[in-house]
Design a protein around this motif. Sequence first.
Motif, PDB file in Angstrom:
ATOM      1  N   LEU A 157       0.842  -1.198   0.000  1.00 27.71           N
ATOM      2  CA  LEU A 157       0.000   0.000   0.000  1.00 27.71           C
ATOM      3  C   LEU A 157       0.880   1.252   0.000  1.00 27.71           C
ATOM      4  O   LEU A 157       0.615   2.205  -0.732  1.00 27.71           O
ATOM      5  N   SER A 158       1.917   1.243   0.798  1.00 32.77           N
ATOM      6  CA  SER A 158       2.833   2.379   0.845  1.00 32.77           C
ATOM      7  C   SER A 158       3.491   2.602  -0.516  1.00 32.77           C
ATOM      8  O   SER A 158       3.632   3.742  -0.967  1.00 32.77           O
ATOM      9  N   ASP A 159       3.855   1.516  -1.185  1.00 31.91           N
ATOM     10  CA  ASP A 159       4.425   1.624  -2.536  1.00 31.91           C
ATOM     11  C   ASP A 159       3.421   2.238  -3.518  1.00 31.91           C
ATOM     12  O   ASP A 159       3.782   3.069  -4.350  1.00 31.91           O
ATOM     13  N   ILE A 160       2.164   1.815  -3.415  1.00 33.15           N
ATOM     14  CA  ILE A 160       1.122   2.356  -4.294  1.00 33.15           C
ATOM     15  C   ILE A 160       0.931   3.847  -4.037  1.00 33.15           C
ATOM     16  O   ILE A 160       0.861   4.646  -4.975  1.00 33.15           O
ATOM     17  N   VAL A 161       0.864   4.240  -2.770  1.00 36.60           N
ATOM     18  CA  VAL A 161       0.708   5.657  -2.429  1.00 36.60           C
ATOM     19  C   VAL A 161       1.903   6.453  -2.956  1.00 36.60           C
ATOM     20  O   VAL A 161       1.739   7.529  -3.531  1.00 36.60           O
ATOM     21  N   ARG A 162       3.101   5.922  -2.800  1.00 40.19           N
ATOM     22  CA  ARG A 162       4.301   6.608  -3.303  1.00 40.19           C
ATOM     23  C   ARG A 162       4.221   6.791  -4.821  1.00 40.19           C
ATOM     24  O   ARG A 162       4.467   7.874  -5.345  1.00 40.19           O
ATOM     25  N   THR A 163       3.837   5.727  -5.526  1.00 37.28           N
ATOM     26  CA  THR A 163       3.741   5.797  -6.983  1.00 37.28           C
ATOM     27  C   THR A 163       2.632   6.748  -7.419  1.00 37.28           C
ATOM     28  O   THR A 163       2.826   7.576  -8.318  1.00 37.28           O
ATOM     29  N   LEU A 164       1.462   6.629  -6.791  1.00 33.47           N
ATOM     30  CA  LEU A 164       0.333   7.506  -7.125  1.00 33.47           C
ATOM     31  C   LEU A 164       0.680   8.974  -6.920  1.00 33.47           C
ATOM     32  O   LEU A 164       0.423   9.811  -7.787  1.00 33.47           O
ATOM     33  N   THR A 165       1.248   9.274  -5.773  1.00 31.16           N
ATOM     34  CA  THR A 165       1.536  10.672  -5.480  1.00 31.16           C
ATOM     35  C   THR A 165       2.663  11.193  -6.369  1.00 31.16           C
ATOM     36  O   THR A 165       2.618  12.341  -6.797  1.00 31.16           O
ATOM     37  N   HIS A 166       3.630  10.352  -6.660  1.00 32.17           N
ATOM     38  CA  HIS A 166       4.700  10.781  -7.569  1.00 32.17           C
ATOM     39  C   HIS A 166       4.092  11.130  -8.931  1.00 32.17           C
ATOM     40  O   HIS A 166       4.375  12.189  -9.487  1.00 32.17           O
ATOM     41  N   TYR A 167       3.250  10.263  -9.434  1.00 29.17           N
ATOM     42  CA  TYR A 167       2.652  10.484 -10.750  1.00 29.17           C
ATOM     43  C   TYR A 167       1.696  11.679 -10.748  1.00 29.17           C
ATOM     44  O   TYR A 167       1.830  12.606 -11.533  1.00 29.17           O
ATOM     45  N   TRP A 168       0.699  11.665  -9.849  1.00 28.80           N
ATOM     46  CA  TRP A 168      -0.360  12.673  -9.885  1.00 28.80           C
ATOM     47  C   TRP A 168       0.052  14.026  -9.319  1.00 28.80           C
ATOM     48  O   TRP A 168      -0.579  15.040  -9.604  1.00 28.80           O
ATOM     49  N   ILE A 169       1.092  14.054  -8.474  1.00 27.62           N
ATOM     50  CA  ILE A 169       1.464  15.324  -7.856  1.00 27.62           C
ATOM     51  C   ILE A 169       2.730  15.907  -8.466  1.00 27.62           C
ATOM     52  O   ILE A 169       2.838  17.116  -8.633  1.00 27.62           O
ATOM     53  N   GLU A 170       3.680  15.054  -8.827  1.00 25.80           N
ATOM     54  CA  GLU A 170       4.953  15.575  -9.310  1.00 25.80           C
ATOM     55  C   GLU A 170       5.101  15.552 -10.829  1.00 25.80           C
ATOM     56  O   GLU A 170       5.818  16.373 -11.383  1.00 25.80           O
ATOM     57  N   ILE A 171       4.446  14.623 -11.496  1.00 24.25           N
ATOM     58  CA  ILE A 171       4.654  14.483 -12.942  1.00 24.25           C
ATOM     59  C   ILE A 171       3.542  15.129 -13.768  1.00 24.25           C
ATOM     60  O   ILE A 171       3.801  15.940 -14.640  1.00 24.25           O
ATOM     61  N   VAL A 172       2.304  14.796 -13.472  1.00 33.61           N
ATOM     62  CA  VAL A 172       1.163  15.231 -14.281  1.00 33.61           C
ATOM     63  C   VAL A 172       0.888  16.724 -14.112  1.00 33.61           C
ATOM     64  O   VAL A 172       0.998  17.254 -13.015  1.00 33.61           O
ATOM     65  N   GLN A 173       0.540  17.366 -15.203  1.00 34.53           N
ATOM     66  CA  GLN A 173       0.073  18.748 -15.162  1.00 34.53           C
ATOM     67  C   GLN A 173      -1.440  18.715 -14.997  1.00 34.53           C
ATOM     68  O   GLN A 173      -2.143  18.221 -15.883  1.00 34.53           O
ATOM     69  N   LEU A 174      -1.944  19.201 -13.884  1.00 34.40           N
ATOM     70  CA  LEU A 174      -3.376  19.207 -13.631  1.00 34.40           C
ATOM     71  C   LEU A 174      -3.978  20.559 -13.990  1.00 34.40           C
ATOM     72  O   LEU A 174      -3.311  21.583 -13.911  1.00 34.40           O
ATOM     73  N   PRO A 175      -5.268  20.553 -14.381  1.00 33.14           N
ATOM     74  CA  PRO A 175      -5.915  21.832 -14.738  1.00 33.14           C
ATOM     75  C   PRO A 175      -6.097  22.735 -13.526  1.00 33.14           C
ATOM     76  O   PRO A 175      -6.131  22.307 -12.428  1.00 33.14           O
TER      77      PRO A 175
END
Length: 143
Positions: free
Chosen positions: A125-143
């Motif tokens: 679960l911790s790995d999933i949270v790390r991956t999710l937050t890395h992708y959605w917070i650090e990589i993706v440009q959100l509107p």
Amino acid sequence: MTGHNSITIAIADDDEDDRLLIEDAFQDNRLINPRVYAKDGVELMDYLELECRAGGTALPGLILLDLNMPRLDGRAVLERLKANPRLRRIPVVMLTTSKAQEDIYRTYELGVNSFITKPITFDDLSDIVRTLTHYWIEIVQLP
């Protein structure tokens, strides 16, 4: 991990133990983003609609949504989110115990951005949270 994009993350899950584990996983990853927890889809929609009426400045930038919840399940929440012009752009990640192909297909048809089956162990679960937050917070440009 100190997310440089300080979006709020909304988490809707009816299982209190799962909510606590998800929060522990966020803390384990040192994620500083604000988090809002809802115990079901009604509570999540109430929060989102209140934020919309207040001008939408505190709307979440990411929603983690459980599929099977009482009162208003993840499918119904997803339908309402995608029908609302102010909410439809918020990325939604289905985080559920379901592995059913029908649930996967249906939620993607409704517009979910990702479908993840909850892992068995806290480390996973911790790995999933790390991956999710890395992708959605650090990589993706959100509107």
